[in-house]
Write an enzyme that holds these catalytic residues in place. Structure first.
Site, PDB file in Angstrom:
ATOM      1  N   GLU A 230      12.914  59.952  63.778  1.00  0.00           N
ATOM      2  CA  GLU A 230      11.913  60.149  63.136  1.00  0.00           C
ATOM      3  C   GLU A 230      11.043  60.193  61.874  1.00  0.00           C
ATOM      4  O   GLU A 230      11.293  60.963  61.271  1.00  0.00           O
ATOM      5  CB  GLU A 230      11.635  61.173  64.100  1.00  0.00           C
ATOM      6  CG  GLU A 230      10.558  61.464  64.417  1.00  0.00           C
ATOM      7  CD  GLU A 230       9.296  62.759  64.255  1.00  0.00           C
ATOM      8  OE1 GLU A 230       8.512  62.698  62.893  1.00  0.00           O
ATOM      9  OE2 GLU A 230       9.694  64.009  65.066  1.00  0.00           O
ATOM     10  N   CYS A 264       4.809  66.283  60.721  1.00  0.00           N
ATOM     11  CA  CYS A 264       4.484  64.478  60.803  1.00  0.00           C
ATOM     12  C   CYS A 264       4.025  64.002  61.351  1.00  0.00           C
ATOM     13  O   CYS A 264       3.015  62.348  61.369  1.00  0.00           O
ATOM     14  CB  CYS A 264       6.106  63.576  60.734  1.00  0.00           C
ATOM     15  SG  CYS A 264       5.845  64.534  62.745  1.00  0.00           S
TER      16      CYS A 264
END
Length: 462
Positions: A230, A264
């Site tokens: 990720e 993120c």
């Protein structure tokens, strides 16, 4: 120098000692695997459920640690602890999906067992920006599936990550099931490479930048080891002409500025159609001006500080580049050491660094477009594909736009910063591959096996 979890902290120096310490952590996890992997799923679930209670009871201990090491505000740390507890609750709920299933061939009587088997030792590499929730995410699913885990904590918050592992171990994990290693910054790459190369490491998950994620993927490929990545994001928030502007403003502020934009999923760019742009920007400017940042060690404010003065300078450089090419700084951007006030830029264009680069700071940038078609085209003109959001009152239209957005997660009438442990989470393009969350997480941390028992008289002969 390598540090192990606090309960067995060894200050070692020199490459030989460092390498031995890394191997020792993996070997301990490997030695604990036979007992943990054979423990009934229900018993593992009891221990992970206890982790929820222990983490909740000891949450106060993390506020000061996270504030000192990464500048996290009390609100952010509390938010991530709540989310971590939710993640633990979700993986406990996966227990039925880990049981064997059976298929019997009606013609031959062949009995097939479909089994989800623990893979072995899992390496979870965790960043600094959300140390508690991402630390729990890196280990919880793997533990529930019967693996043992070595967590590589961030060199930016070693005490927070070591303490987290101690707290989780205090829930009743057998010795060696969960280990923590944290290297000094100059040893980070070598530590990663040595851990991946260890023959007992069978699965890898990494959360962090695309730049480092490529290195992780390349090292894992050398040994044919599956890796869940990720990586970086550059989340767009699209505001259409029929959007609820007040709701969109709140979502934009939450998504762009929470944890100083160091998420993120942070809203990096706001793409708004021209017909409502003036009204939307005026509301957003006023709301942004109300939000303040401060060093949480010294002062309580809505936002905390950035990870470093260098990070603040990097964000300021992005602002200066954009302004030099025609953008307008509407509010914010003042810097005092590691503290940066939330900033809002209008008039972003494709020739600016902000158009391509992930911000990872308290900066929201606005692009004005003609219509929804142009908005989708611009949103997809990115190497990243983690999170996106679209605001419109027409839900059919929103769904059609979501279908066209090249992002792993799309929020309709909600902020880009949103997670649900029961849902699959991950990106497309340079934002990585694989999925945390949902039942899909089981795929990442188990071997899927088929064991067939044949009936007499139905074996093929030559």
């Amino acid at each position: 120098m390598l540090q192990l979890q606090a309960s067995e902290l060894n200050l070692v120096s020199g490459s030989d000692h460092w390498a031995i310490a890394v191997d020792s952590a993996v070997n301990s996890a490997a030695a604990a695997f036979p007992v943990w992997s054979r423990m009934p799923v229900a018993e593992r679930a009891v221990i992970l459920r206890t982790m929820m209670d222990v983490l909740d009871a000891r949450r106060e201990e993390f506020y000061d640690l996270a504030a000192k090491e990464v500048g996290a505000s009390h609100a952010w740390t509390s938010f991530t602890i709540d989310l971590a507890i939710g993640m633990l609750a979700h993986v406990v709920s996966l227990a039925p999906a880990l049981e064997d299933s059976e298929v019997v061939d009606p013609q031959t009587g062949k009995r097939s067992i479909i089994r989800r088997q623990p893979a072995g030792v899992v390496l979870g590499m965790v960043p600094w920006n959300a140390p508690i929730v991402l630390g729990v995410r890196a280990v919880a699913g793997a533990l529930m599936c019967g693996n043992t885990v070595v967590m590589k904590g961030s060199e930016h918050c070693p005490k927070t990550h070591q303490h987290l592992v101690d707290v989780l171990n205090g829930a009743g994990l057998p010795d060696g099931v969960l280990k923590c290693v944290v290297s000094d910054p100059e040893d980070a790459h070598d530590t990663m490479a040595q851990l991946i190369a260890h023959p007992c490491i069978r699965r890898i998950n990494f959360t962090g930048s695309t730049r480092v994620g490529r290195d992780v993927a390349m090292e894992a490929a050398r040994y044919l080891k599956p890796v869940l990545l990720e990586l970086s994001g550059k989340a767009p928030l699209i505001v259409l002409e029929d959007a609820d502007l007040d709701a969109a403003v709140e979502a934009a502020c939450f998504g762009a500025f929470f944890n100083q934009g160091q998420i993120c999923m942070s809203t990096d760019w706001i793409i708004v159609v021209k017909s409502v742009a003036d009204a939307f920007v005026a509301k957003l400017q006023a709301r942004t001006a109300q939000i303040k940042a401060a060093d949480p060690v010294a002062e309580i404010a809505t936002l905390g500080r950035l990870i470093s003065a260098d990070a603040a300078k990097r964000v300021n450089d992005l602002i200066e580049d954009a302004v030099s090419k025609g953008a307008c700084l509407l509010v914010g951007g003042q810097i005092d050491g590691c503290v940066m006030q939330p900033a809002l830029l209008d008039g972003i264009a494709a020739n600016m660094r902000l158009y391509r680069e992930e911000t990872f700071g308290p900066l929201a940038s606005i692009m004005r477009v003609y219509d929804a078609e142009e908005a989708v085209s611009i949103a997809n003109d990115s190497e990243f594909g983690l999170n996106a959001a679209v605001f419109t009152r027409n839900l059919d239209r929103a769904q059609a736009i979501a279908d066209r957005l090249e992002y792993g997660v799309v929020q309709i009438n909600g902020p880009t910063v949103h997670d649900d442990p029961a849902m699959p989470f991950g990106g497309m393009k340079n934002s990585g591959y694989g999925r945390f969350g949902g039942e899909q997480a089981i795929n990442e941390f188990t071997e899927l096996r088929w064991i067939a028992t044949h009936q007499a008289g139905h074996t093929p002969t030559l």
